[in-house]
Design a protein around this motif. Structure first.
Motif, PDB file in Angstrom:
ATOM      1  N   MET A  75      69.235  18.926  -5.070  1.00  0.00           N
ATOM      2  CA  MET A  75      69.441  20.110  -4.228  1.00  0.00           C
ATOM      3  C   MET A  75      70.671  20.882  -4.694  1.00  0.00           C
ATOM      4  SD  MET A  75      67.233  20.710  -1.836  1.00  0.00           S
ATOM      5  CE  MET A  75      65.881  19.905  -0.959  1.00  0.00           C
ATOM      6  N   PHE A  76      71.756  20.165  -4.953  1.00  0.00           N
ATOM      7  CA  PHE A  76      72.974  20.867  -5.365  1.00  0.00           C
ATOM      8  C   PHE A  76      72.915  21.329  -6.817  1.00  0.00           C
ATOM      9  CE2 PHE A  76      74.973  19.383  -1.432  1.00  0.00           C
ATOM     10  CZ  PHE A  76      75.693  20.530  -1.090  1.00  0.00           C
ATOM     11  N   ALA A  77      72.152  20.635  -7.655  1.00  0.00           N
ATOM     12  CA  ALA A  77      71.962  21.129  -9.025  1.00  0.00           C
ATOM     13  C   ALA A  77      71.228  22.460  -8.995  1.00  0.00           C
ATOM     14  CB  ALA A  77      71.179  20.105  -9.845  1.00  0.00           C
ATOM     15  N   ALA A  78      70.176  22.532  -8.191  1.00  0.00           N
ATOM     16  CA  ALA A  78      69.450  23.793  -8.038  1.00  0.00           C
ATOM     17  C   ALA A  78      70.362  24.871  -7.459  1.00  0.00           C
ATOM     18  CB  ALA A  78      68.228  23.576  -7.147  1.00  0.00           C
ATOM     19  N   ARG A  79      71.189  24.480  -6.497  1.00  0.00           N
ATOM     20  CA  ARG A  79      72.090  25.457  -5.853  1.00  0.00           C
ATOM     21  C   ARG A  79      73.126  25.988  -6.841  1.00  0.00           C
ATOM     22  NH1 ARG A  79      73.074  22.827  -0.998  1.00  0.00           N
ATOM     23  NH2 ARG A  79      71.113  23.843  -0.432  1.00  0.00           N
ATOM     24  N   ALA A  80      73.634  25.128  -7.694  1.00  0.00           N
ATOM     25  CA  ALA A  80      74.616  25.575  -8.684  1.00  0.00           C
ATOM     26  C   ALA A  80      74.015  26.648  -9.595  1.00  0.00           C
ATOM     27  CB  ALA A  80      75.106  24.387  -9.504  1.00  0.00           C
ATOM     28  N   GLU A  81      72.785  26.428 -10.043  1.00  0.00           N
ATOM     29  CA  GLU A  81      72.090  27.415 -10.876  1.00  0.00           C
ATOM     30  C   GLU A  81      71.820  28.693 -10.096  1.00  0.00           C
ATOM     31  OE1 GLU A  81      70.493  27.932 -14.092  1.00  0.00           O
ATOM     32  OE2 GLU A  81      72.232  26.686 -14.535  1.00  0.00           O
ATOM     33  N   HIS A  82      71.372  28.539  -8.867  1.00  0.00           N
ATOM     34  CA  HIS A  82      71.048  29.685  -8.009  1.00  0.00           C
ATOM     35  C   HIS A  82      72.284  30.557  -7.791  1.00  0.00           C
ATOM     36  CE1 HIS A  82      69.310  31.039  -3.857  1.00  0.00           C
ATOM     37  NE2 HIS A  82      69.085  31.932  -4.781  1.00  0.00           N
ATOM     38  N   LEU A  83      73.401  29.916  -7.503  1.00  0.00           N
ATOM     39  CA  LEU A  83      74.637  30.658  -7.287  1.00  0.00           C
ATOM     40  C   LEU A  83      75.064  31.391  -8.556  1.00  0.00           C
ATOM     41  CD1 LEU A  83      76.566  27.991  -5.211  1.00  0.00           C
ATOM     42  CD2 LEU A  83      76.095  30.328  -4.445  1.00  0.00           C
ATOM     43  N   ASP A  84      74.978  30.704  -9.696  1.00  0.00           N
ATOM     44  CA  ASP A  84      75.444  31.274 -10.957  1.00  0.00           C
ATOM     45  C   ASP A  84      74.557  32.417 -11.442  1.00  0.00           C
ATOM     46  OD1 ASP A  84      77.281  30.983 -13.367  1.00  0.00           O
ATOM     47  OD2 ASP A  84      75.318  30.763 -14.315  1.00  0.00           O
ATOM     48  N   LYS A  85      73.268  32.256 -11.293  1.00  0.00           N
ATOM     49  CA  LYS A  85      72.335  33.222 -11.884  1.00  0.00           C
ATOM     50  C   LYS A  85      71.923  34.334 -10.917  1.00  0.00           C
ATOM     51  CE  LYS A  85      71.968  31.025 -15.842  1.00  0.00           C
ATOM     52  NZ  LYS A  85      72.732  29.805 -15.539  1.00  0.00           N
ATOM     53  N   THR A  86      71.974  34.075  -9.614  1.00  0.00           N
ATOM     54  CA  THR A  86      71.418  35.041  -8.666  1.00  0.00           C
ATOM     55  C   THR A  86      72.412  35.477  -7.592  1.00  0.00           C
ATOM     56  OG1 THR A  86      69.220  34.062  -8.971  1.00  0.00           O
ATOM     57  CG2 THR A  86      69.526  35.454  -7.030  1.00  0.00           C
ATOM     58  N   ILE A  87      72.929  34.535  -6.816  1.00  0.00           N
ATOM     59  CA  ILE A  87      73.684  34.904  -5.618  1.00  0.00           C
ATOM     60  C   ILE A  87      75.021  35.559  -5.954  1.00  0.00           C
ATOM     61  CG2 ILE A  87      74.845  34.029  -3.551  1.00  0.00           C
ATOM     62  CD1 ILE A  87      72.619  31.935  -3.326  1.00  0.00           C
TER      63      ILE A  87
END
Length: 214
Positions: A75-87
């Motif tokens: 979950m947090f691996a996905a979140r790290a990518e999501h934050l970096d690439k999108t949010i």
């Protein structure tokens, strides 16, 4: 209403399966767009190319029995990518980000549902997010039996939707506890009503939030 351009805001939508978040996020997008606000709609787990691939692993029923620590870390691996690439890029560009689930879901599902200690989640939250937290969270609350009936009536259940009702009772209880601890940020929406009534409640909360922004 017209909002002046400025730095982005981060709004999250939370709730158990069948709470109606997907319907309401589109209404939020429409209102903000009408008011001249640039909007980015995204979701968790997912929201970027790598994070969507991690989402597929997390939701795959073939992965039943996944270790709770593995689930948490994914979950947090996905979140790290999501934050970096999108949010983070969207917020930096002045967009308002509407995200279907975020870290409150981790506290609710992995914490409340799986029994992972809150301190372990908080440690990863600080590591991955730094100081970033949602500006506003809308928690769509619906009884478990009703939410599961809605969710299971629309598609084949994924790995999470296949959990027993007692799992979702624990998830719902943790969501409400989060709202109780942070009522200024987390606004509870009664999601049992028809979509139009729920939309009116959401609209009222959004206007209240905008008024607080000044």
């Amino acid at each position: 209403m017209t909002l002046q351009p400025g730095h982005g805001r981060f709004i999250t939508l939370e709730g158990i399966e069948g709470a109606g978040k997907s319907t309401q996020v589109e209404a939020l997008r429409a209102w903000l767009t009408d008011w001249g606000v640039p909007v980015r709609v995204t979701r968790e787990p997912g929201g970027s190319a790598v994070a969507e691939r991690i989402r597929a692993v997390l939701l795959d029923r073939a992965n039943a029995g996944m270790a709770s620590d593995a689930e948490l870390l994914l979950m947090f691996a996905a979140r790290a990518e999501h934050l970096d690439k999108t949010i983070r890029p969207a917020l930096a560009a002045g967009e308002w980000v509407l995200c279907d689930r975020f870290t409150d879901a981790t506290y609710a599902y992995q914490g409340g549902g799986r029994g992972v200690a809150r301190q372990r989640i908080a440690m990863l939250e600080d590591l991955v997010q730094g100081s970033l937290r949602p500006d506003l969270t809308l928690l769509f609350d619906v009884p478990v039996a009703e939410g599961l009936a809605r969710a299971r009536g629309r598609s084949s259940p994924d790995r999470f939707e296949s959990e027993a009702a007692r799992f979702f009772e624990a998830v719902r209880a943790e969501y409400l506890a989060i709202a109780g601890r942070d009522p200024a940020r987390v606004r509870v929406i009664d999601a049992q009503a028809d979509p139009a009534t729920v939309s009116a409640l959401v609209h009222a909360e959004l206007r209240s939030f905008l008024a607080e922004l000044g």
